[in-house]
Write an enzyme that holds these catalytic residues in place. Structure first.
Site, PDB file in Angstrom:
ATOM      1  N   ALA A 130       0.815  -1.213   0.000  1.00 38.35           N
ATOM      2  CA  ALA A 130       0.000   0.000   0.000  1.00 38.35           C
ATOM      3  C   ALA A 130       0.846   1.259   0.000  1.00 38.35           C
ATOM      4  O   ALA A 130       0.350   2.339  -0.352  1.00 38.35           O
ATOM      5  CB  ALA A 130      -0.923  -0.004   1.213  1.00 38.35           C
ATOM      6  N   GLY A 186       6.427  -0.723  -3.401  1.00 35.32           N
ATOM      7  CA  GLY A 186       6.510  -2.009  -4.094  1.00 35.32           C
ATOM      8  C   GLY A 186       7.952  -2.443  -4.191  1.00 35.32           C
ATOM      9  O   GLY A 186       8.871  -1.625  -4.134  1.00 35.32           O
ATOM     10  N   ARG A 187       8.162  -3.741  -4.342  1.00 35.24           N
ATOM     11  CA  ARG A 187       9.529  -4.218  -4.510  1.00 35.24           C
ATOM     12  C   ARG A 187       9.532  -5.498  -5.311  1.00 35.24           C
ATOM     13  O   ARG A 187       8.526  -6.204  -5.421  1.00 35.24           O
ATOM     14  CB  ARG A 187      10.226  -4.446  -3.170  1.00 35.24           C
ATOM     15  CG  ARG A 187       9.661  -5.585  -2.352  1.00 35.24           C
ATOM     16  CD  ARG A 187       8.972  -5.087  -1.120  1.00 35.24           C
ATOM     17  NE  ARG A 187       8.435  -6.184  -0.352  1.00 35.24           N
ATOM     18  CZ  ARG A 187       9.114  -6.797   0.612  1.00 35.24           C
ATOM     19  NH1 ARG A 187      10.355  -6.446   0.868  1.00 35.24           N
ATOM     20  NH2 ARG A 187       8.551  -7.760   1.309  1.00 35.24           N
ATOM     21  N   HIS A 204      -3.274 -12.049  -3.135  1.00 36.76           N
ATOM     22  CA  HIS A 204      -3.430 -11.150  -1.999  1.00 36.76           C
ATOM     23  C   HIS A 204      -2.209 -11.296  -1.112  1.00 36.76           C
ATOM     24  O   HIS A 204      -1.819 -12.414  -0.760  1.00 36.76           O
ATOM     25  CB  HIS A 204      -4.700 -11.484  -1.214  1.00 36.76           C
ATOM     26  CG  HIS A 204      -4.989 -10.490  -0.136  1.00 36.76           C
ATOM     27  ND1 HIS A 204      -5.419 -10.847   1.119  1.00 36.76           N
ATOM     28  CD2 HIS A 204      -4.886  -9.141  -0.122  1.00 36.76           C
ATOM     29  CE1 HIS A 204      -5.581  -9.755   1.855  1.00 36.76           C
ATOM     30  NE2 HIS A 204      -5.257  -8.713   1.127  1.00 36.76           N
ATOM     31  N   ASP A 205      -1.605 -10.168  -0.730  1.00 37.90           N
ATOM     32  CA  ASP A 205      -0.338 -10.247  -0.007  1.00 37.90           C
ATOM     33  C   ASP A 205      -0.459 -10.972   1.336  1.00 37.90           C
ATOM     34  O   ASP A 205       0.471 -11.672   1.744  1.00 37.90           O
ATOM     35  CB  ASP A 205       0.287  -8.863   0.172  1.00 37.90           C
ATOM     36  CG  ASP A 205      -0.667  -7.812   0.732  1.00 37.90           C
ATOM     37  OD1 ASP A 205      -1.775  -8.175   1.173  1.00 37.90           O
ATOM     38  OD2 ASP A 205      -0.306  -6.620   0.718  1.00 37.90           O
ATOM     39  N   THR A 206      -1.614 -10.835   2.005  1.00 38.99           N
ATOM     40  CA  THR A 206      -1.778 -11.561   3.270  1.00 38.99           C
ATOM     41  C   THR A 206      -1.833 -13.064   3.026  1.00 38.99           C
ATOM     42  O   THR A 206      -1.262 -13.854   3.784  1.00 38.99           O
ATOM     43  CB  THR A 206      -3.047 -11.113   4.008  1.00 38.99           C
ATOM     44  OG1 THR A 206      -3.069  -9.694   4.093  1.00 38.99           O
ATOM     45  CG2 THR A 206      -3.104 -11.707   5.411  1.00 38.99           C
TER      46      THR A 206
END
Length: 438
Positions: free
Chosen positions: A11, A14-15, A234-236
């Site tokens: 949010a 970014g990487r 989804h990152d989670t």
């Protein structure tokens, strides 16, 4: 050497993380980091998707310069946001950021035709202001869905820009408030209220499945080709997988957002669960991320950025340690902390409203933020234990915030739970494992 590339869009930044195996260990290297892809225009917040794509391509150039050409690439992002495409596959409107205020009206309007309790019973998703369903209802009220042929969730759209292949993925779709908890597919009653059919959504692909290969023009740009794989988008979801969280184990994904919950086999849509503010997201059809969304490091990072000179987080922590005599806390789950234009003033106004003494310096303010987060974690754990009828002796903390030893110690002290520090790069690990494991 076989390399794999994880693109993790957070949010706030970014990487690109390049991974490879040495003996039996996964070695990660951050090869590119970028930010400033949130745009404020005419009092609305948008994502600069074009910039994100260019940064992903830049990461691929870096891989070539290093002579570490990845076999595949996977993309994960934060939840709920999506893209509308017209019949010519052009964006119907810029991609809104979930922090945008447009949903305040659309949430109220939607609740006039379906109340929040009914929605929760159908989907298991707690009715937050930023949920996809309220964003889509605003699109409907603006007449934009009539112009839309395809809807893709943000990470899937980014992969589409690389491959020209349209798809969606379960873990990211499950954050939307659109999926039925009984069918794990788009709820017909909800779609009817939005005036759309299920075929407007690009079809689901399975984890580990190949999405496609780089478009010819991108191949020519960078000088090589690779597979784009479907990962936990989804990152989670990727983080839970990368941290190897077990069923019925407490976890805390600690980053811009704090996601505190337990991995379960079944949804909980009880009235008690609703009142406590818990949501049910999916990693798979048999794995439910039962969790509470808590605004996390975003609060302290914003306060730090608002100072004349922002400090490294290590120095913020040292200031917080000196401010421990100040014991006032606030509730960081409130919507006013979601997108405050001046976070420090919002916190101070909250104290004033409750007639609490104000922090005398930045150290006391920083300690109050960490203390408030740890207290929120404690309360969420107590709620989970009550709702699941189970006691837990430990909690796995992963993500960038897991490196904050001071916050971990506060959490351990207040919750009386042993903190197990998981990988700070759990999301990238989960992303890469999805690419490798069939």
């Amino acid at each position: 050497m076989e390399y794999y590339l994880a693109i993790d869009i957070g949010a706030t930044s970014g990487r690109a993380m390049l991974g490879h195996y040495e003996k039996s260990s996964l070695i990660l290297e951050e090869i590119h980091r970028f930010d400033d892809y949130q745009i404020e225009k005419e009092e609305h917040l948008f994502w600069d998707t074009r910039k994100i794509i260019l940064e992903i391509i830049k990461a691929l150039f870096i891989c070539k310069e290093k002579r570490h050409i990845p076999l595949s690439l996977g993309i994960d992002t934060f939840g709920v946001d999506y893209v509308l495409l017209d019949e010519n596959d052009k964006e119907v409107r810029p991609v809104y950021c979930y922090r945008d205020s447009r949903t305040k009206k659309s949430k109220n309007d939607f609740e006039k035709i379906m109340d929040v309790h009914s929605l929760y019973q159908k989907t298991g998703i707690y009715p937050q202001l930023y949920n996809t369903i309220y964003q889509l209802f605003d699109d409907k009220e603006q007449g934009l869905l009539k112009k839309t042929k395809t809807i893709m969730f943000l990470p899937c759209y980014l992969a589409y820009q690389l491959t020209n292949v349209k798809y969606n993925e379960l873990s990211i779709a499950s954050t939307s408030g659109l999926l039925s908890k009984d069918t794990f597919y788009y709820d017909k009653d909800i779609l009817d209220l939005l005036g759309i059919e299920d075929n407007i959504f690009a079809r689901f692909k399975k984890n580990g499945e190949t999405i496609g290969f780089l478009k010819n023009d991108i191949q020519k740009q960078i000088g090589f080709n690779l597979e784009i794989k479907n990962v936990f988008s989804h990152d989670t979801g990727a983080g839970v997988y990368g941290a190897n969280v077990s069923l019925n184990q407490l976890f805390l994904s600690s980053g811009t957002w704090s996601l505190l919950g337990v991995l379960k086999e079944n949804y909980d849509t009880s009235e008690e669960s609703f009142e406590a503010g818990f949501t049910n997201e999916l990693n798979s059809y048999k794995q439910v991320r039962y969790l509470k969304n808590i605004i996390g490091m975003y609060i302290i990072n914003r306060v730090n950025q608002e100072q004349i000179k922002s400090l490294p987080i290590a120095e913020v922590v040292e200031l917080a340690k000196k401010g421990q005599d100040y014991q006032e806390i606030f509730n960081p789950t409130q919507n006013k902390f979601l997108s405050s234009k001046n976070m420090q003033q919002t916190i101070l106004a909250d104290f004033k409203e409750r007639k609490k003494p104000l922090p005398k310096n930045l150290g006391e303010l920083y300690f109050s933020i960490y203390h408030s987060l740890a207290n929120c974690y404690k309360e969420a754990i107590e709620e989970i234990e009550k709702l699941t009828h189970q006691k837990y002796d430990s909690i796995v903390v992963f993500g960038g915030g897991s490196k904050n030893k001071f916050l971990n110690e506060l959490t351990e002290k207040l919750s009386n739970k042993r903190v197990i520090v998981g990988p700070s790069e759990a999301t990238s690990i989960g992303n890469i494992l999805c690419q490798i494991i069939k």
